[in-house]
Motif scaffolding. Sequence first.
Motif, PDB file in Angstrom:
ATOM      1  N   MET A   1      -6.102  14.970  -6.291  1.00 50.17           N
ATOM      2  CA  MET A   1      -5.441  16.090  -5.670  1.00 50.17           C
ATOM      3  C   MET A   1      -6.073  17.386  -6.178  1.00 50.17           C
ATOM      4  O   MET A   1      -6.357  17.515  -7.361  1.00 50.17           O
ATOM      5  CB  MET A   1      -3.942  16.070  -5.985  1.00 50.17           C
ATOM      6  N   ILE A   2      -6.270  18.307  -5.263  1.00 50.59           N
ATOM      7  CA  ILE A   2      -6.792  19.628  -5.616  1.00 50.59           C
ATOM      8  C   ILE A   2      -5.659  20.637  -5.512  1.00 50.59           C
ATOM      9  O   ILE A   2      -4.932  20.661  -4.519  1.00 50.59           O
ATOM     10  CB  ILE A   2      -7.943  20.041  -4.681  1.00 50.59           C
ATOM     11  N   LEU A   3      -5.505  21.446  -6.556  1.00 52.07           N
ATOM     12  CA  LEU A   3      -4.512  22.519  -6.561  1.00 52.07           C
ATOM     13  C   LEU A   3      -5.227  23.850  -6.742  1.00 52.07           C
ATOM     14  O   LEU A   3      -6.140  23.964  -7.565  1.00 52.07           O
ATOM     15  CB  LEU A   3      -3.509  22.329  -7.697  1.00 52.07           C
ATOM     16  N   LYS A   4      -4.815  24.825  -5.968  1.00 60.10           N
ATOM     17  CA  LYS A   4      -5.357  26.171  -6.071  1.00 60.10           C
ATOM     18  C   LYS A   4      -4.227  27.090  -6.529  1.00 60.10           C
ATOM     19  O   LYS A   4      -3.175  27.143  -5.895  1.00 60.10           O
ATOM     20  CB  LYS A   4      -5.886  26.618  -4.714  1.00 60.10           C
ATOM     21  N   ILE A   5      -4.446  27.780  -7.647  1.00 57.05           N
ATOM     22  CA  ILE A   5      -3.425  28.658  -8.210  1.00 57.05           C
ATOM     23  C   ILE A   5      -3.948  30.087  -8.231  1.00 57.05           C
ATOM     24  O   ILE A   5      -5.037  30.349  -8.739  1.00 57.05           O
ATOM     25  CB  ILE A   5      -3.056  28.240  -9.647  1.00 57.05           C
ATOM     26  N   ASN A   6      -3.169  30.988  -7.667  1.00 58.35           N
ATOM     27  CA  ASN A   6      -3.439  32.419  -7.786  1.00 58.35           C
ATOM     28  C   ASN A   6      -2.292  33.032  -8.578  1.00 58.35           C
ATOM     29  O   ASN A   6      -1.127  32.705  -8.327  1.00 58.35           O
ATOM     30  CB  ASN A   6      -3.519  33.083  -6.421  1.00 58.35           C
ATOM     31  N   PHE A   7      -2.635  33.909  -9.514  1.00 59.26           N
ATOM     32  CA  PHE A   7      -1.604  34.607 -10.283  1.00 59.26           C
ATOM     33  C   PHE A   7      -1.948  36.091 -10.339  1.00 59.26           C
ATOM     34  O   PHE A   7      -3.101  36.477 -10.190  1.00 59.26           O
ATOM     35  CB  PHE A   7      -1.482  34.019 -11.699  1.00 59.26           C
ATOM     36  N   ASP A   8      -0.917  36.908 -10.534  1.00 57.60           N
ATOM     37  CA  ASP A   8      -1.144  38.347 -10.667  1.00 57.60           C
ATOM     38  C   ASP A   8       0.074  39.001 -11.290  1.00 57.60           C
ATOM     39  O   ASP A   8       1.154  38.402 -11.357  1.00 57.60           O
ATOM     40  CB  ASP A   8      -1.437  38.979  -9.306  1.00 57.60           C
ATOM     41  N   ALA A   9      -0.144  40.231 -11.742  1.00 61.13           N
ATOM     42  CA  ALA A   9       0.939  41.031 -12.307  1.00 61.13           C
ATOM     43  C   ALA A   9       0.736  42.486 -11.912  1.00 61.13           C
ATOM     44  O   ALA A   9      -0.395  42.938 -11.733  1.00 61.13           O
ATOM     45  CB  ALA A   9       0.967  40.902 -13.831  1.00 61.13           C
ATOM     46  N   ASN A  66       6.350  13.332 -13.506  1.00 57.78           N
ATOM     47  CA  ASN A  66       5.688  12.522 -12.480  1.00 57.78           C
ATOM     48  C   ASN A  66       5.948  13.007 -11.062  1.00 57.78           C
ATOM     49  O   ASN A  66       5.950  12.225 -10.111  1.00 57.78           O
ATOM     50  CB  ASN A  66       6.054  11.040 -12.619  1.00 57.78           C
ATOM     51  N   LEU A  67       6.161  14.300 -10.909  1.00 61.24           N
ATOM     52  CA  LEU A  67       6.336  14.897  -9.587  1.00 61.24           C
ATOM     53  C   LEU A  67       5.001  15.366  -9.016  1.00 61.24           C
ATOM     54  O   LEU A  67       4.889  15.589  -7.812  1.00 61.24           O
ATOM     55  CB  LEU A  67       7.323  16.060  -9.650  1.00 61.24           C
ATOM     56  N   LEU A  68       4.029  15.523  -9.898  1.00 60.69           N
ATOM     57  CA  LEU A  68       2.645  15.808  -9.513  1.00 60.69           C
ATOM     58  C   LEU A  68       1.770  14.812 -10.267  1.00 60.69           C
ATOM     59  O   LEU A  68       2.051  14.495 -11.424  1.00 60.69           O
ATOM     60  CB  LEU A  68       2.226  17.221  -9.927  1.00 60.69           C
ATOM     61  N   PRO A  69       0.705  14.326  -9.631  1.00 53.91           N
ATOM     62  CA  PRO A  69      -0.172  13.384 -10.334  1.00 53.91           C
ATOM     63  C   PRO A  69      -0.975  14.084 -11.428  1.00 53.91           C
ATOM     64  O   PRO A  69      -1.240  15.283 -11.358  1.00 53.91           O
ATOM     65  CB  PRO A  69      -1.101  12.880  -9.224  1.00 53.91           C
ATOM     66  N   LYS A  70      -1.354  13.325 -12.445  1.00 58.05           N
ATOM     67  CA  LYS A  70      -2.280  13.836 -13.458  1.00 58.05           C
ATOM     68  C   LYS A  70      -3.693  13.690 -12.909  1.00 58.05           C
ATOM     69  O   LYS A  70      -3.918  13.051 -11.896  1.00 58.05           O
ATOM     70  CB  LYS A  70      -2.108  13.073 -14.767  1.00 58.05           C
ATOM     71  N   LYS A  71      -4.619  14.274 -13.601  1.00 61.46           N
ATOM     72  CA  LYS A  71      -6.041  14.262 -13.225  1.00 61.46           C
ATOM     73  C   LYS A  71      -6.295  15.029 -11.932  1.00 61.46           C
ATOM     74  O   LYS A  71      -7.159  14.664 -11.129  1.00 61.46           O
ATOM     75  CB  LYS A  71      -6.597  12.840 -13.132  1.00 61.46           C
ATOM     76  N   CYS A  72      -5.534  16.095 -11.719  1.00 63.14           N
ATOM     77  CA  CYS A  72      -5.784  16.973 -10.579  1.00 63.14           C
ATOM     78  C   CYS A  72      -7.005  17.845 -10.856  1.00 63.14           C
ATOM     79  O   CYS A  72      -7.360  18.085 -12.006  1.00 63.14           O
ATOM     80  CB  CYS A  72      -4.586  17.903 -10.344  1.00 63.14           C
ATOM     81  N   ASN A 114      -4.890  16.892 -19.251  1.00 61.28           N
ATOM     82  CA  ASN A 114      -4.443  16.064 -18.132  1.00 61.28           C
ATOM     83  C   ASN A 114      -5.179  16.318 -16.822  1.00 61.28           C
ATOM     84  O   ASN A 114      -4.955  15.609 -15.848  1.00 61.28           O
ATOM     85  CB  ASN A 114      -2.945  16.276 -17.892  1.00 61.28           C
ATOM     86  N   ASN A 115      -6.024  17.351 -16.771  1.00 63.41           N
ATOM     87  CA  ASN A 115      -6.617  17.758 -15.504  1.00 63.41           C
ATOM     88  C   ASN A 115      -8.035  18.280 -15.700  1.00 63.41           C
ATOM     89  O   ASN A 115      -8.459  18.581 -16.806  1.00 63.41           O
ATOM     90  CB  ASN A 115      -5.774  18.869 -14.861  1.00 63.41           C
ATOM     91  N   ASP A 116      -8.711  18.427 -14.585  1.00 65.67           N
ATOM     92  CA  ASP A 116     -10.007  19.109 -14.543  1.00 65.67           C
ATOM     93  C   ASP A 116      -9.697  20.538 -14.086  1.00 65.67           C
ATOM     94  O   ASP A 116      -9.303  20.747 -12.938  1.00 65.67           O
ATOM     95  CB  ASP A 116     -10.917  18.390 -13.542  1.00 65.67           C
ATOM     96  N   VAL A 117      -9.856  21.517 -14.997  1.00 67.30           N
ATOM     97  CA  VAL A 117      -9.402  22.884 -14.731  1.00 67.30           C
ATOM     98  C   VAL A 117     -10.590  23.840 -14.694  1.00 67.30           C
ATOM     99  O   VAL A 117     -11.461  23.807 -15.563  1.00 67.30           O
ATOM    100  CB  VAL A 117      -8.396  23.358 -15.810  1.00 67.30           C
ATOM    101  N   LEU A 118     -10.595  24.692 -13.693  1.00 66.53           N
ATOM    102  CA  LEU A 118     -11.625  25.718 -13.544  1.00 66.53           C
ATOM    103  C   LEU A 118     -10.943  27.077 -13.412  1.00 66.53           C
ATOM    104  O   LEU A 118     -10.090  27.264 -12.540  1.00 66.53           O
ATOM    105  CB  LEU A 118     -12.477  25.443 -12.299  1.00 66.53           C
ATOM    106  N   PHE A 119     -11.294  28.009 -14.289  1.00 62.90           N
ATOM    107  CA  PHE A 119     -10.774  29.381 -14.225  1.00 62.90           C
ATOM    108  C   PHE A 119     -11.824  30.273 -13.590  1.00 62.90           C
ATOM    109  O   PHE A 119     -12.993  30.219 -13.988  1.00 62.90           O
ATOM    110  CB  PHE A 119     -10.459  29.916 -15.628  1.00 62.90           C
ATOM    111  N   SER A 120     -11.413  31.100 -12.631  1.00 65.89           N
ATOM    112  CA  SER A 120     -12.356  32.011 -11.974  1.00 65.89           C
ATOM    113  C   SER A 120     -11.724  33.379 -11.787  1.00 65.89           C
ATOM    114  O   SER A 120     -10.573  33.490 -11.341  1.00 65.89           O
ATOM    115  CB  SER A 120     -12.756  31.484 -10.599  1.00 65.89           C
TER     116      SER A 120
END
Length: 140
Positions: A1-9, A66-72, A114-120
Motif C-alpha cells: 500500500m502506498i500512502l501520501k501524507i501532506n502536512f502544514d502549519a 491492524n487497521l492499516l497494513p505494515k510495510k507501506c 514498520n514502513n518504507d518512508v520517504l520525506f520530501s
Amino acid sequence: MILKINFDASFMPNSKISGISVIIKNEGDKLILKSSKRVLCKNSNEAELRALNKAIGYINDRQLKNLLPKKCHIKIYGDSQAVIEISKKQKKMKGVEISLMRSFINGLKVLNKNNDVLFSWIGRKNNAEADREARAALSK
C-alpha cells in the motif's frame, strides 16, 4: 500500500496560536484522513513538527491496531525544509519542547521500522491543500 501524507502549519507569532493540518491519501488519491486543529506553539518550526507528529501518530496507531497494513510505502510532503531535514536524519530541533521531540523521534523510529518512508520538501504552492486546511483551523 502506498500512502501520501501532506502536512502544514500556519503560525501567528503574536498569539502563539497555530493551525495545523494533516492530509493522508492512498495511491489512488482517495482521502483516508483530513484533520486540522488549533494548537499553542512557541514558533513556526514547532507548529510544523506538531502537524507531522500528528500524522506519524495516526499511521503508527492504525498499524498497531491492524487497521492499516505494515510495510507501506509512505511519502511524506511538507513545505518546512527544517522539519523535513530533521525527519530524514532523526535529529532533535532547537527551540522545540523536549516532550514533543521525544514523542516525535520515538514515533519516527516506529514508522521507519514498520514502513518504507520517504520525506520530501515541496513548495507551498504544491502543498496548497494542507496549507488551506492549516489556515482554516486558525479561524475555528
